[in-house]
Design an enzyme around this catalytic site. Structure first.
Site, short mmCIF file in Angstrom:
data_model
loop_
_atom_site.label_atom_id
_atom_site.label_comp_id
_atom_site.label_asym_id
_atom_site.label_seq_id
_atom_site.Cartn_x
_atom_site.Cartn_y
_atom_site.Cartn_z
N PHE A 194 2.73 9.77 3.36
CA PHE A 194 4.13 10.04 3.67
C PHE A 194 5.06 8.88 3.32
O PHE A 194 6.25 8.96 3.54
CB PHE A 194 4.30 10.36 5.15
CG PHE A 194 3.43 11.49 5.62
CD1 PHE A 194 3.63 12.76 5.13
CD2 PHE A 194 2.41 11.29 6.52
CE1 PHE A 194 2.83 13.82 5.53
CE2 PHE A 194 1.60 12.33 6.92
CZ PHE A 194 1.81 13.61 6.43
N GLY A 195 4.56 7.78 2.83
CA GLY A 195 5.44 6.66 2.54
C GLY A 195 4.68 5.47 2.03
O GLY A 195 3.57 5.58 1.52
N VAL A 226 3.98 0.92 2.35
CA VAL A 226 4.00 -0.30 3.14
C VAL A 226 4.40 -1.43 2.21
O VAL A 226 3.77 -1.64 1.17
CB VAL A 226 2.64 -0.60 3.78
CG1 VAL A 226 2.70 -1.86 4.63
CG2 VAL A 226 2.17 0.58 4.63
N LYS A 239 6.81 -0.62 7.09
CA LYS A 239 6.32 0.72 6.83
C LYS A 239 7.52 1.64 6.67
O LYS A 239 8.33 1.77 7.58
CB LYS A 239 5.42 1.19 7.98
CG LYS A 239 4.16 0.34 8.12
CD LYS A 239 3.37 0.71 9.36
CE LYS A 239 2.76 2.09 9.25
NZ LYS A 239 1.86 2.37 10.40
N ASP A 286 -10.04 4.17 13.38
CA ASP A 286 -10.31 3.57 12.07
C ASP A 286 -10.52 2.07 12.20
O ASP A 286 -9.96 1.28 11.46
CB ASP A 286 -9.15 3.87 11.10
CG ASP A 286 -9.52 3.56 9.65
OD1 ASP A 286 -10.71 3.29 9.39
OD2 ASP A 286 -8.63 3.57 8.79
N GLY A 327 0.83 -1.20 0.00
CA GLY A 327 0.00 0.00 0.00
C GLY A 327 0.86 1.25 0.00
O GLY A 327 2.10 1.20 0.13
N GLU A 328 0.19 2.40 -0.16
CA GLU A 328 0.91 3.66 -0.22
C GLU A 328 0.08 4.72 0.47
O GLU A 328 -1.14 4.76 0.30
CB GLU A 328 1.16 4.06 -1.68
CG GLU A 328 1.97 5.32 -1.84
CD GLU A 328 2.36 5.58 -3.29
OE1 GLU A 328 3.08 6.55 -3.54
OE2 GLU A 328 1.94 4.79 -4.15
N GLY A 329 0.74 5.56 1.27
CA GLY A 329 0.04 6.60 2.00
C GLY A 329 0.59 7.97 1.70
O GLY A 329 1.33 8.18 0.74
#
Length: 801
Positions: A518-519, A521, A552, A656, A514-516
């Site tokens: 700030f960075g 996973v 992460k 969440d 995954g991608e968020g």
């Protein structure tokens, strides 16, 4: 010799243009848009039980469509609906014959056949190969079935299924969207079994394929994926479109893991056919790829097509190594004046074709008076629009003033005159009023209604309150796993981090999870990790094999605030120790990029796990269908409540909680994590502001949405929604028939508490006592909600009964 190509092209090209999670609009059975003459049947019992009466929630005639006589197990009686055009069908709802309490006939199960032309019919099957859908259990309650996968069709037949001779009747509604995509079909080599050394055998045929097979090729489909044997160094694919287009470019998302024999294609040649009955044009468009042996990342390769006009294309991709891996192909096309780009979901492995609107432009030699007339018309339209905007803003102000005066009187009677509370609720009611009555509003702060826009109706900058002063940890996902007491992170040095420094070179990249904000996973292999952790390691025995971990990683260009939050999250995570909370194993913080290494759960997240299973029954045993029992679901619920009980004891607020954030190891132990927001797979679960996913509103308590207030009690609300997901086997999204805006409107009804709020329905698998517990989690008044300790104690006795 180049032997293999791995190609993943998922189909329903709808995902490029239509999001199945939001394509759930009623197609017209109930409201009459589908005409009587478009509803037919194989037979009918009486004239008053004809197909025209098969409309959901209607009681006309004798209350439903009923086929003639007793339905036998061998029968194939059907109700047929003509939708009038190609449609992306996602949901089917059915009822029995109630007839104002005078009827009690219903179909306990049914099959669905579909056709694009009314001649060639296909039988719908789910991803497990099952063709029979669960029907009704009484004559009046609607049963909604999501189609996984959805289908593209014009004609639909519902065929009641029975095990014994019985009478059945049906009322129906269909849900979906018009299908506007331009791709008719494509062909490619047929998939086969893939047997890589050291890995499980994988069948890369498409379980939902509904096209034809011709000499090891699949054709006339919108869907295929597979691994293909190629003996001549290239692979060809052919694409057929609904009409002639001017193709500007083709984008191919290809992998480049050169260390494992995978490279992007060395070159590609595309031939064009202006009409289906014409010959292929002799001159192809050829493109040579610049190969890169330094960067192993997947990337898009854009192939210019020089605006060649065609209705059909054939592209030949040449190998640069042993493997090619494609995850997405898209085309850009336009007419002679316009050019259109596709909008593609990167994590959906999708074949996408966007059909541009045909725009007419005046010829170049147009007369000057015509141009002047057009400009004057545009200016007049702009003046009218500006006047309407100003008038709307004036109405906003007047209505706001009237509403505030009314609310002042109500609040004095019902809440009292305590000044601080009165101010807070006035701001809240002002927000709701502007949002629901005028369609515009501000955030939690005083709004400026003269500049309100639809996106300002809901702010991501609203303040967030917990039971104590808290620090919000952003991490790499840009979300918050935990809101934690500020005193625990008021100062931070390297010695505060109890997790050990792991050698970065022993982390081997496998894939991006995954991608968020700030960075990213990543899934990695950690060589020697059990020996590094020593005795007491939480890792399972691997018999000397490398251990899979989730890493992460903070981007090197992240802001200093994000970097500080990342280190704070490491400090907090290193102190969490509970069997149902994801464990921080080690870190890499001595150099950039900063990394934290956590457990990886082999069975993925609970949402995906449950959505691929059915409830345990003799049918699932007989057909070897993956299943879960009611006891399994209760045990999962107890584990989640136990993990949340631990967090609540530390005054940690998760913010969440959902099945997408509950991971399972190989022993089906659940561990609560925070990866959900980082994966585009679940982007539709989050409310978007200016194109960025920010808040999981379908899981949030009313006070979290309207006041920005997050507490353990709001986590309890989310836990109730998570229980609902579990007992629906994650087959649908909460409030799936409501849009995001309607979910927010429903939140306002919870605040006003006038009995108009909409609750989630009781899942058929859910015991009544457990649904009562869910309803307590969704209590409007926060003190009336149970604690996680109470939830754990209430759920635990149900296990192994």
């Amino acid at each position: 010799m180049h032997l293999f190509l791995l190609l993943t092209l998922q189909a329903t090209a709808a995902f490029g243009q239509i999001d199945p999670a939001h394509c759930r609009y009623a197609l017209g059975m109930e409201d009459g848009r589908i005409k009587d003459e478009d509803i037919t049947a194989s037979s009918q019992w009486y004239k008053t039980t004809g197909p025209q009466y098969a409309r959901l929630n209607w009681e006309e005639g004798d209350g439903a469509w009923c086929p003639q006589g007793q339905l036998e197990p061998s029968d194939s009686q059907y109700l047929q609906v003509d939708l009038g055009r190609l449609t992306f069908l996602t949901v089917v709802a059915t009822q029995g014959r109630y007839a104002r309490n005078s009827g009690n006939e219903f179909a306990r199960a049914y099959r669905l056949n579909y056709s694009k032309d009314g001649l060639l019919w296909k039988s719908w099957r789910n991803r497990l190969g099952n063709a029979v859908m669960e029907g009704n259990k009484n004559a009046y309650t609607s049963v909604i079935n999501d189609l996984h996968p959805p289908v593209i069709t014009r004609y639909v037949r519902l065929i009641p299924v029975t095990k014994v001779s019985t009478t059945v009747c049906m009322r129906v509604e269909l849900y979906g969207c018009p299908w506007e995509d331009g791709l008719i079909s494509y062909s490619a080599p047929e998939g086969q079994l893939m047997m890589p050394p050291g890995y499980p055998i994988a069948s890369l045929n498409d379980s939902t394929y509904d096209g034809a097979h011709e000499r090891r090729r699949v054709t006339h489909a919108l869907c295929t994926h597979g691994s293909f044997s190629i003996l001549n160094g290239y692979v060809e694919m052919e694409f057929v479109f609904d009409r002639q287009r001017n193709f500007t470019s083709m984008k191919v998302h290809s992998n480049n893991m050169f260390s494992r024999g995978v490279k992007i294609f060395s070159s590609v040649s595309c031939w064009f056919k202006p009409r289906l009955i014409a010959c292929w044009e002799a001159e192809p468009v050829s493109f040579k790829t610049v190969l890169d042996d330094r960067n192993p990342s997947a990337r898009y390769v854009t192939v210019p097509l020089n605006r060649r006009a065609a209705k059909s294309l054939r592209c030949r991709f040449n190998f640069a190594d042993v493997w090619m891996m494609f995850s997405e192909i898209s085309f850009q096309s336009g007419n002679t004046h316009t050019r259109t780009r596709d909008t593609i979901l990167p994590t959906q492995m999708t074949l996408v074709v966007t059909s541009p609107p045909v725009t007419s432009y005046p010829p170049d030699d147009v007369n000057t008076p015509i141009l002047i007339g057009c400009l004057v018309t545009i200016i007049l339209l702009l003046v009218i629009i500006i006047f309407l905007i100003l008038w709307c803003q004036y109405v906003c102000k007047v209505l706001e003033k009237v509403r505030r005066e009314t609310t002042d009187r109500e609040l004095k009677d019902s809440i009292g005159t305590k000044l601080s509370l009165k101010k807070q609720i006035l701001k809240l009611d002002k927000h709701i009023f502007l949002l629901f009555l005028t369609g515009c509003g501000g955030g939690y702060a005083e709004p400026d209604v003269t500049q309100c826009t639809p996106h300002q109706c809901f702010h991501s900058n609203a303040p967030h309150y917990a039971e104590t002063d808290i620090v919000r940890l952003q991490g790499v996902t840009g979300s918050n796993m935990y809101a934690v007491p500020a005193l625990t992170v008021d100062s931070l040095t390297r010695k505060d981090i109890s997790a050990a420094e792991f050698p970065r070179q022993q982390l081997i990249f496998r894939e991006k999870l995954g991608e968020g904000q700030f960075g990213e996973v990543h899934l990695c292999e950690a060589e020697g990790l059990p020996e590094f952790l020593g005795e007491g390691s939480p890792l399972p025995e691997r018999d000397g094999q490398s251990v899979l971990v989730a890493v992460k990683q903070l981007r090197a260009d992240a802001t200093s605030q994000a970097r500080n939050d990342f280190l704070k999250e490491i400090k907090i995570m290193s102190r969490l120790n509970d069997p149902n909370i994801i464990r921080l194993l080690c870190v890499c913080v001595s150099s950039d990029p900063l990394c934290m290494v956590t457990e990886y759960m082999e069975n993925g997240d609970l949402n995906m796990f449950l959505s691929q299973r059915e409830i345990e029954s003799t049918l699932t045993h007989a057909n070897n269908i993956p299943s879960v029992s009611l006891s399994d679901l209760l045990h999962m619920s107890v584990q989640i409540s136990s993990g949340m009980k631990y967090l609540a004891s530390l005054n940690f607020v998760h913010r969440d909680l959902a099945t997408r954030n509950c991971l399972l190891d190989r022993r089906l132990t659940i561990k609560i994590a925070d990866f959900g927001m980082s994966r585009n797979l679940y982007s539709s679960d989050y409310y978007r502001i200016q194109g960025r996913a920010v808040l999981p509103i379908r899981w949030m308590a009313w006070e979290s949405i309207l006041l920005g207030k997050f507490t353990t009690a709001s986590d309890v609300w989310a836990f109730g929604v998570t229980l609902w997901e579990i007992f629906t086997l994650c087959k649908e999204q909460p409030y799936s028939l409501l849009s995001d805006e309607q979910v927010i409107e429903n939140t306002g009804e919870f605040f006003r508490n006038q009995g108009r709020q909409i609750f989630l329905y009781a899942p058929p698998l859910c015991p009544p006592s457990l649904f009562e517990l869910m309803m307590r989690c969704w209590s409007r008044d926060i003190p009336n909600r149970p604690t996680f300790e109470g939830l754990y104690q209430a759920l635990r006795p149900h296990v192994n009964q």
